[in-house]
Write a protein that holds these residues in place. Structure first.
Motif, PDB file in Angstrom:
ATOM      1  N   ILE B  68       0.916  -1.032   0.036  1.00  0.00           N
ATOM      2  CA  ILE B  68      -0.152   0.050   0.075  1.00  0.00           C
ATOM      3  C   ILE B  68       1.041   1.314  -0.030  1.00  0.00           C
ATOM      4  O   ILE B  68       0.865   2.059  -0.809  1.00  0.00           O
ATOM      5  CB  ILE B  68      -0.928  -0.049   1.183  1.00  0.00           C
ATOM      6  N   VAL B  69       1.669   1.166   1.070  1.00  0.00           N
ATOM      7  CA  VAL B  69       2.760   2.354   1.075  1.00  0.00           C
ATOM      8  C   VAL B  69       3.538   2.607  -0.364  1.00  0.00           C
ATOM      9  O   VAL B  69       3.809   3.870  -0.929  1.00  0.00           O
ATOM     10  CB  VAL B  69       3.763   2.395   2.070  1.00  0.00           C
ATOM     11  N   SER B  70       4.080   1.529  -0.611  1.00  0.00           N
ATOM     12  CA  SER B  70       4.694   1.578  -1.820  1.00  0.00           C
ATOM     13  C   SER B  70       4.013   2.190  -3.301  1.00  0.00           C
ATOM     14  O   SER B  70       4.513   3.288  -3.968  1.00  0.00           O
ATOM     15  CB  SER B  70       5.374   0.097  -2.532  1.00  0.00           C
ATOM     16  N   LEU B 133      10.150  -1.391   9.834  1.00  0.00           N
ATOM     17  CA  LEU B 133      10.204  -2.369   8.912  1.00  0.00           C
ATOM     18  C   LEU B 133       9.644  -2.414   7.444  1.00  0.00           C
ATOM     19  O   LEU B 133       9.994  -2.421   6.557  1.00  0.00           O
ATOM     20  CB  LEU B 133       9.528  -3.565   9.613  1.00  0.00           C
ATOM     21  N   VAL B 134       8.387  -1.720   7.579  1.00  0.00           N
ATOM     22  CA  VAL B 134       7.516  -1.361   6.534  1.00  0.00           C
ATOM     23  C   VAL B 134       8.433  -0.551   5.627  1.00  0.00           C
ATOM     24  O   VAL B 134       8.638  -0.519   4.634  1.00  0.00           O
ATOM     25  CB  VAL B 134       6.135  -0.896   6.720  1.00  0.00           C
ATOM     26  N   ALA B 135       8.905   0.591   6.288  1.00  0.00           N
ATOM     27  CA  ALA B 135       9.809   1.589   5.397  1.00  0.00           C
ATOM     28  C   ALA B 135      11.100   1.038   4.786  1.00  0.00           C
ATOM     29  O   ALA B 135      11.508   1.177   3.465  1.00  0.00           O
ATOM     30  CB  ALA B 135      10.316   2.711   6.365  1.00  0.00           C
ATOM     31  N   GLY B 136      11.634   0.095   5.511  1.00  0.00           N
ATOM     32  CA  GLY B 136      12.875  -0.641   4.843  1.00  0.00           C
ATOM     33  C   GLY B 136      12.459  -1.563   3.594  1.00  0.00           C
ATOM     34  O   GLY B 136      12.947  -1.411   2.629  1.00  0.00           O
ATOM     35  N   TYR B 137      11.408  -2.332   3.991  1.00  0.00           N
ATOM     36  CA  TYR B 137      10.677  -2.897   2.845  1.00  0.00           C
ATOM     37  C   TYR B 137      10.283  -2.118   1.561  1.00  0.00           C
ATOM     38  O   TYR B 137      10.376  -2.612   0.383  1.00  0.00           O
ATOM     39  CB  TYR B 137       9.658  -3.954   3.031  1.00  0.00           C
ATOM     40  N   VAL B 138       9.806  -0.967   1.984  1.00  0.00           N
ATOM     41  CA  VAL B 138       9.402  -0.039   0.952  1.00  0.00           C
ATOM     42  C   VAL B 138      10.572   0.382  -0.073  1.00  0.00           C
ATOM     43  O   VAL B 138      10.571   0.440  -1.381  1.00  0.00           O
ATOM     44  CB  VAL B 138       8.714   1.209   1.158  1.00  0.00           C
ATOM     45  N   VAL B 139      11.924   0.560   0.583  1.00  0.00           N
ATOM     46  CA  VAL B 139      13.007   0.694   0.062  1.00  0.00           C
ATOM     47  C   VAL B 139      13.384  -0.497  -0.781  1.00  0.00           C
ATOM     48  O   VAL B 139      13.685  -0.283  -2.039  1.00  0.00           O
ATOM     49  CB  VAL B 139      14.036   1.453   0.937  1.00  0.00           C
ATOM     50  N   LEU B 140      13.412  -1.530  -0.502  1.00  0.00           N
ATOM     51  CA  LEU B 140      13.839  -2.824  -0.793  1.00  0.00           C
ATOM     52  C   LEU B 140      13.085  -3.152  -2.071  1.00  0.00           C
ATOM     53  O   LEU B 140      13.393  -3.521  -3.247  1.00  0.00           O
ATOM     54  CB  LEU B 140      13.764  -3.987   0.075  1.00  0.00           C
ATOM     55  N   PRO B 143      12.510  -0.797  -6.567  1.00  0.00           N
ATOM     56  CA  PRO B 143      13.034  -1.201  -8.090  1.00  0.00           C
ATOM     57  C   PRO B 143      11.974  -1.911  -8.729  1.00  0.00           C
ATOM     58  O   PRO B 143      11.737  -1.470  -9.751  1.00  0.00           O
ATOM     59  CB  PRO B 143      14.275  -2.116  -8.030  1.00  0.00           C
ATOM     60  N   PHE B 144      11.593  -2.733  -7.916  1.00  0.00           N
ATOM     61  CA  PHE B 144      10.319  -3.579  -8.706  1.00  0.00           C
ATOM     62  C   PHE B 144       9.047  -2.642  -8.952  1.00  0.00           C
ATOM     63  O   PHE B 144       8.568  -2.668 -10.018  1.00  0.00           O
ATOM     64  CB  PHE B 144       9.858  -4.843  -7.890  1.00  0.00           C
ATOM     65  N   VAL B 145       8.860  -2.001  -7.834  1.00  0.00           N
ATOM     66  CA  VAL B 145       7.594  -1.310  -8.218  1.00  0.00           C
ATOM     67  C   VAL B 145       7.606   0.000  -8.993  1.00  0.00           C
ATOM     68  O   VAL B 145       6.745   0.103  -9.845  1.00  0.00           O
ATOM     69  CB  VAL B 145       7.075  -0.519  -6.638  1.00  0.00           C
TER      70      VAL B 145
END
Lengths: 349, 265
Positions: B68-70, B133-140, B143-145
């Motif tokens: 959702i955030v991404s 954790l969500v913020a870290g995953y948004v960064v991770l 590239p795909f998004v």
């Protein structure tokens, strides 16, 4: 005061001036075309009326309201794009109702308006289809219906027929004119197709390099071009070198033969005047009271309704268009011919 | 011609073996928990473990928030860049690729260092840690998004659609949520799936921030202690990923035609 008015409008992108000191007054219900080659500023001017570009200088008023810096969604101006720009995720009905929903129109009224618009463009059966299920011509008619559904104060059309094939283009331009006249909507039409502009418009604005070259009715533009650019851009034109120009008598010498030219209205003439004449004004054979010249046919080109001859007047090449008839007798390449044209049909530029 | 065809098939077979053999071996091994017979005992043990369910639920919830955030972050950004700032596209594309270059370990240490002290103190609470954790995953997932959304935007005439909507009186939220988002549905679903797959199995960031609450560290822990269960977990994790992939394909197929490109062709 005119219904739509552009006063001293200009637009500069970086170091490029796209539109320069543009002035135009359009009356309510009028159909005005912007005609010119690519990069002449016609689309930029249209986009400034639509609010998609802000003028660098100048004022745009619509129905006495200053809309120069108003955002596009506040102007109530309908726009039809070359690429149709129908929303692919919506059905035809949803596309047409989009603008009405944005205005929070009651559902009952929306339905009535959608039906009315589909009737106007004769596509009632396609209400539940998606844009990709329609042909290019049908999509553009839906785009027109969508733009008209909101009862816009002005309808803007940006080369709406350019992506269509020739037959559909002719059909659709007749339809655009019919709808415009039925609704009496003020329309600005951008095109590089002179035939389209001349056929559709009440007035034509010919543009070049960001400037307005001439504005007038189609007949004025074609028959009385005020600049060399307009004369060359609209229709075919012979531009021939002349000597011994006598402005007092209205005579000059073309390829060693004397010619009388038209001086009945004022035009800008360059420092080295040349004679301008449209090919369709020229006839084969002597005509009483006409300029008569001798030459030799170089080529004969059959173009369907017209036959184009290239005539060598002794070092000066000239095109002459003859209307085709079934029993026409055409000269052949190499034949010596006499051509003639009336005095009022040629002028100096 | 025939010779070329044989070579083509040979490469296809080699490629398939490369992917299928390890998977088959893992599956075969996961069935040997009971001595001398093939059984689903390892799977039964995994499903009976309450930690399996709690970790997978936790990772799924985190993945959903990440998606959702991404999407809320990337779709308007990529849209605005295409519409108004096309010159910035190369720069943003480069930035979106950085997570490929910066190792996750560096990212998580950076996050902990910056957000564990004043003025944020995010690591002091569970909620703060989950946000991190969500913020870290948004960064991770960036590239795909970004790639997926940008490709989706390239396939539609963003400028004309936006201007058409504007001329019809639509405001920005209407344009973004009624015109742009629906036309990016396939791109958004693809990026959501890739994000989900990334987050479900992610180990490094999760282990430093939340430990075995997350599915990745849980799998690692099982792998260290329980031989057969770890293989069964690997197969289960594959099955979950494939199930999501299948659901997305099914969803897209149902509505793919409606988003087919219209306009001048």
């Amino acid at each position: 005061m005119a219904y739509l008015s552009l006063s001293n409008v200009s637009k500069v992108f970086g170091t490029t001036t796209a539109v320069e000191d543009f002035n135009l007054e359009v009356e309510k219900g009028e159909f005005v075309s912007f005609l010119g080659p690519s990069g002449c500023g016609k689309t930029t001017t249209l986009r400034m009326i639509g609010g998609f570009e802000m003028p660098t200088t100048g004022v745009i008023t619509l129905d006495t309201e200053d809309i120069t810096y108003q955002s596009p969604n506040q102007r109530n101006v309908g726009m039809v794009f070359q690429s149709y720009a129908l929303f692919p995720n919506m059905t035809i009905g949803q596309n047409i109702s989009f603008g009405l929903q944005a205005r929070k129109t009651p559902e009952k009224e929306i339905k009535k308006k959608v039906d009315e618009m589909l009737g106007l463009v004769h596509l009632e059966k396609h209400i539940h289809k998606y844009p990709y299920q329609l042909s290019g011509g049908q999509q553009q008619r839906i785009a027109l219906a969508r733009a008209l559904a909101i009862n816009p104060r002005v309808l803007l059309l940006d080369e709406p027929l350019s992506a269509l094939d020739a037959k559909i283009r002719v059909e659709l331009r007749l339809e655009i004119r019919r709808i415009q006249q039925t609704m009496g909507i003020t329309t600005i039409y951008v095109t590089h197709d002179q035939e389209e502009a001349l056929m559709l418009s009440d007035r034509v604005v010919v543009m070049s390099q960001g400037r307005m070259e001439q504005i007038g009715t189609p007949a004025e533009i074609y028959n009385y071009p005020s600049t060399e650019f307009v004369a060359q851009f609209v229709g075919q034109l012979n531009i021939l070198p002349v000597t011994q120009v006598n402005k007092k008598d209205g005579t000059c010498v073309l390829a060693g033969q004397q010619v009388k030219f038209d001086q009945s209205f004022e035009r800008s003439i360059s420092e080295t005047p040349r004679l301008a004449i449209r090919p369709e004004e020229i006839q084969i054979g002597i005509g009483e009271g006409r300029n008569t010249l001798k030459g030799r046919v170089e080529t004969v080109m059959f173009l369907g309704a017209v036959v184009r001859l290239r005539v060598d007047l002794g070092g000066v090449m000239l095109s002459a268009d003859l209307f085709n008839e079934r029993n026409i007798t055409l000269p052949r390449a190499g034949d010596e011919v006499v051509i003639s044209f009336p005095e009022h049909s040629c002028w100096l530029i | 011609m025939k010779r070329r065809s044989i070579w083509s098939w040979l490469w296809i077979v080699i490629g398939m073996l490369y992917f299928i053999l390890p998977l088959y071996s893992t599956f075969d091994f996961s069935l040997r928990a009971k001595k001398g017979v093939l059984s689903f005992l390892a799977y039964q043990r995994v499903f009976e473990d309450p930690n399996f369910w709690s970790t997978i639920k936790f990772s799924l919830v985190i993945a959903i928030f990440t998606i959702i955030v991404s999407i809320l972050l990337v779709v308007p950004t990529a849209y605005w860049i295409r519409l108004r700032l096309p010159k910035l596209r190369v720069l943003v594309e480069f930035i979106s690729m950085l997570p490929f270059v910066v190792p996750a370990i560096v990212l998580v240490f950076g996050l902990i260092r910056v957000f564990s002290g004043a003025p944020f103190f995010l690591t002091n609470t569970y909620f703060g840690t989950y946000v991190l954790l969500v913020a870290g995953y948004v960064v991770l997932a960036l590239p795909f998004v970004f790639r997926s959304v940008d490709t989706g935007l390239a396939a539609i005439d963003v400028q004309s659609l936006t201007e058409a909507a504007q001329s019809l009186g639509a405001n920005w939220p209407t344009i973004i949520f009624k015109v742009i988002f629906p036309n990016l549905r396939v791109a958004i679903m693809s990026s959501a799936f890739l994000t989900l797959a990334t987050v479900i199995g992610e180990y490094t960031i999760a282990s430093f921030l939340v430990g075995i609450k997350s599915f990745g560290p849980y799998m690692s822990l099982i792998g260290q202690n329980k031989t057969y269960e770890s293989s069964s977990l690997a197969i289960i994790s594959f099955m979950i990923t494939w199930a999501f992939m299948g659901m997305i394909q099914l969803f897209n197929r149902g509505k793919a035609d409606t988003s087919a490109l219209a306009g001048a062709r």
